[in-house]
Design an enzyme around this catalytic site. Structure first.
Site, PDB file in Angstrom:
ATOM      1  CG  HIS A 197      -2.173  -0.804   0.890  1.00  0.00           C
ATOM      2  ND1 HIS A 197      -2.534  -1.923   1.591  1.00  0.00           N
ATOM      3  CD2 HIS A 197      -3.088  -0.658  -0.089  1.00  0.00           C
ATOM      4  CE1 HIS A 197      -3.632  -2.418   1.064  1.00  0.00           C
ATOM      5  NE2 HIS A 197      -3.991  -1.681   0.041  1.00  0.00           N
ATOM      6  CD  GLU A 437      11.615 -16.528 -23.819  1.00  0.00           C
ATOM      7  OE1 GLU A 437      12.050 -15.541 -23.216  1.00  0.00           O
ATOM      8  OE2 GLU A 437      10.686 -17.217 -23.379  1.00  0.00           O
ATOM      9  CG  ASP A 461      15.282 -15.625 -21.423  1.00  0.00           C
ATOM     10  OD1 ASP A 461      16.257 -15.816 -20.671  1.00  0.00           O
ATOM     11  OD2 ASP A 461      14.113 -15.559 -21.012  1.00  0.00           O
ATOM     12  CB  CYS A 508       7.324  -8.705 -24.604  1.00  0.00           C
ATOM     13  SG  CYS A 508       7.730 -10.444 -24.709  1.00  0.00           S
TER      14      CYS A 508
HETATM   15  C1  PEP Z   1      12.508 -11.973 -22.473  1.00  0.00           C
HETATM   16  O1  PEP Z   1      13.165 -12.992 -22.233  1.00  0.00           O
HETATM   17  O2  PEP Z   1      12.884 -11.095 -23.267  1.00  0.00           O
HETATM   18  C2  PEP Z   1      11.235 -11.714 -21.774  1.00  0.00           C
HETATM   19  C3  PEP Z   1      10.464 -10.710 -22.094  1.00  0.00           C
HETATM   20  O3  PEP Z   1      10.896 -12.553 -20.790  1.00  0.00           O
HETATM   21  P1  PEP Z   1      11.532 -12.567 -19.327  1.00  0.00           P
HETATM   22  O4  PEP Z   1      12.374 -11.352 -19.157  1.00  0.00           O
HETATM   23  O5  PEP Z   1      10.373 -12.636 -18.409  1.00  0.00           O
HETATM   24  O6  PEP Z   1      12.334 -13.833 -19.338  1.00  0.00           O
HETATM   25 MG    MG Z   2      12.320 -14.704 -21.283  1.00  0.00          MG
END
Ligand code: PEP
Ligand code: MG
Length: 589
Positions: A197, A437, A461, A508
């Protein structure tokens, strides 16, 4: 700032819980737990003891009502609910009756009974395998101490004269609120995380906060000054004058930058010549949602569902998962949330106490759940159940081979059939994607793309596996190069492979949120960027500043470069020439 003897600089790292930079002297806040020592009562004193208890409860209610109305005025109704909940407990007649009954029957002092009785609830809450309940237990503890303090008429000092950064072991919601009436510049605590919080309220109050620093309250001494960086989570105790100058500049730039960027929040992420890209966010916790919506994100490109396991090592029930996924889907509707199935193992929490010589190359991500299909099926059912508004996609992590994808898709069909047999609604056309990845998946991205609706590149990764550099190993962190030509060429290959199969390709990994990479990624044809909420406006600004054809030209130039350094300096030069306000150091550049 501190004068006299030069103290040595200490750099600590905690959880960046509320953005902003604070530089100043510290105010060390120590909140003594009021004593609740057991004392026997004479039967003749019982009534006055009960009176003392009731007065303390009434006083606590008055205090909290004051905090509540202050909070409502300052941060709005919904974020002030926590105080309403505390007041409701205080008004709980069942609780009051049992306290009174125990004082009468046990002939013990009210402090002892309050402590003993309420601690029982607290213990029960702490035993629950649920982080929400754990948070509630802290709130109940705070309430208990408030009642006891009010019986003893001790007061907490919640005032300090000149502007300061408050350092404490922990912060209750009421502390966070009350101290904001002072010239508090920031909060730094030993305990607490992004979901506490204190974090939620600090963000709402726009007070920079770094929590979970471990032992900062013991490492500082009166008169110390600190720099608190709520963007990175760094706290520097007794900073050198160079550090102070550096952070002053950073702070000024951020302030200017944030006001400049505010206008981008509601604009689409579109290039000058009209190519629209999706700009989504990576989310781990429900508490980040609000900030993400505020920053103008197009939904969630990566929900790291394994964060549900952080509070306790157990897999939450299908029902609990369903509720969480539904909440995310509803909050971002009509935008989409991509739920990544649990990615555990490697550097993330271990599935169980198994010892592996090379956990990064071991039992990780989808590998675990194809071996434990009952868990995967439970998660898939929860995701599907939450998908009835058609704005959820599912994504599998750590895919190495196309067989894994085919197998995982079979489980989706099994989960669908199970739900159909129970007449439970879901999105029959739920989009299915995979993270690319692992190098084998990158090389065979075309084969994999045929099986799915989208690919999302996980550069965190991918970089470590391509370059054989452990992403968490400080000794070789120099070799962890997201701008290595091999990474750039691989990204290009994946995007082309996806597009050949008419599938959209997103990213991502952290690279998507690095402003140095934005134009390059557009030029390579990336369709979706999923980034941490704090960089959204900055990335959007860059996207809107360039045309697709310009970006393509830049990408083809970059693809010709031979070293990481060449790539970096080319991109750095490009950004620095065009933007004076893009904060490259935000991304450790
Ligand atoms: C990645 O590997 O780029 C990814 C987005 O996943 P994480 O960082 O959760 O392994
Ligand atoms: Mg990853």
């Amino acid at each position: 700032m501190t004068e006299g003897k030069i103290k040595s600089e200490i750099i600590m790292r905690g959880i960046p819980a509320a953005p902003g930079i604070a530089i100043g002297n510290i105010y060390l806040y120590t909140r003594d737990v009021p004593s609740a020592i057991e004392r026997a009562l004479n039967p003749g004193d019982v009534d006055s003891e009960i009176e003392r208890l009731k007065k303390a409860i009434a006083k606590s209610e008055k205090e909290l009502t004051k905090i509540l109305s202050f909070a409502q005025a300052k941060i709005g109704e919904s974020k002030s609910k926590i105080f309403e909940a505390q007041i409701m407990i205080l008004r709980d007649q069942f609780l009051i009756d049992s306290l009174v009954k125990r004082i009468r029957s046990e002939l013990r002092n009210a402090e002892f009974i309050v402590n003993n009785e309420i601690s029982k609830y607290e213990k029960m809450m702490l035993m629950a395998q649920d982080d929400y309940m754990h948070e509630r237990a802290h709130d109940v503890d705070d309430l208990k101490n408030r009642i006891i303090r009010n019986m003893q008429s001790t007061k907490l000092v919640s005032k300090f004269e000149s502007a300061a950064i408050l350092v404490s072991h922990n912060l209750t919601p009421a502390d966070t609120m009350i101290f904001s009436r002072n010239a508090v510049l920031g909060y730094a605590t030993d305990k607490g995380g992004i979901t506490s919080h204190a974090a939620i309220l600090s963000r709402a109050l726009k007070i920079p906060a770094v929590l979970g620093l471990g032992d900062i309250s013991r490492r500082i001494s009166p008169g110390d000054s600190i720099i608190l960086d709520g963007y990175s989570g760094n706290v520097i105790i007794n900073p050198s004058s160079e550090q102070i100058l550096k952070y002053q500049i950073k702070k000024e730039r951020y302030t200017k930058f944030e006001s400049n960027l505010a206008k981008f929040k509601s604009l689409p992420a579109k290039t000058l010549d009209g190519r629209k890209v999706e700009l989504a966010t990576n989310i781990e916790f429900e508490e980040e949602l609000e900030y993400m919506l505020l920053q103008g994100g197009d939904g969630i490109g990566l929900y790291r569902s394994e964060s549900l396991l952080f509070a306790n090592d157990q897999i939450p029930s299908e029902e609990k998962q369903y509720k969480k996924y539904k909440l995310f889907a509803d909050r971002v509707f009509p935008n989409r949330v991509i739920i990544r199935t649990f990615d555990i193992g490697g550097d993330k929490i271990a599935p169980q106490t198994i010892e592996e010589a090379n956990p990064f190359l071991g039992w990780r991500g989808i590998r675990i759940f194809l071996d434990r299909p009952e868990i995967l099926l439970e998660q898939l059912r929860a995701i599907l159940r939450a998908s009835s508004r058609k704005n959820i996609a599912v994504m599998f992590p750590m895919v190495t081979t196309v067989e894994e994808v085919i197998k995982a898709k079979e489980y989706i069909e099994i989960a669908k059939a199970e739900l159909r047999s129970k007449k439970i609604k879901f999105d029959p056309n739920i989009q299915v994607g995979v993270m690319i990845e692992v190098p084998s998946a990158a090389v065979t991205a075309d084969t994999i793309a045929k099986e799915v609706d989208f690919l999302s590149i996980g550069t965190n990764d991918l970089t470590q596996y391509l370059l054989a550099v452990d992403r968490g190993n400080d000794i070789i962190s120099d070799l962890y190069q997201e701008f290595h030509p091999s990474v750039i060429h691989t990204i290009r290959h994946i995007i082309k492979a996806g597009h050949k199969e008419k599938k959209w390709v997103g990213m991502c990994g952290e690279l998507a949120g690095n402003p140095l990479a934005t134009v390059l990624l557009i030029g390579l044809g990336l369709d979706e960027f999923s980034v941490v909420p704090s960089v959204l406006p900055e990335i959007k600004k860059i996207i809107r500043s360039v045309s697709y054809s310009q970006a393509q030209r830049l990408a083809s130039e970059v693809l010709r470069l031979r070293t990481t350094e060449e790539v970096r300096s080319y991109l750095r030069h490009y950004i620095e020439k065009r933007f004076t306000d893009i904060l490259l150091e935000n991304n450790n550049e």
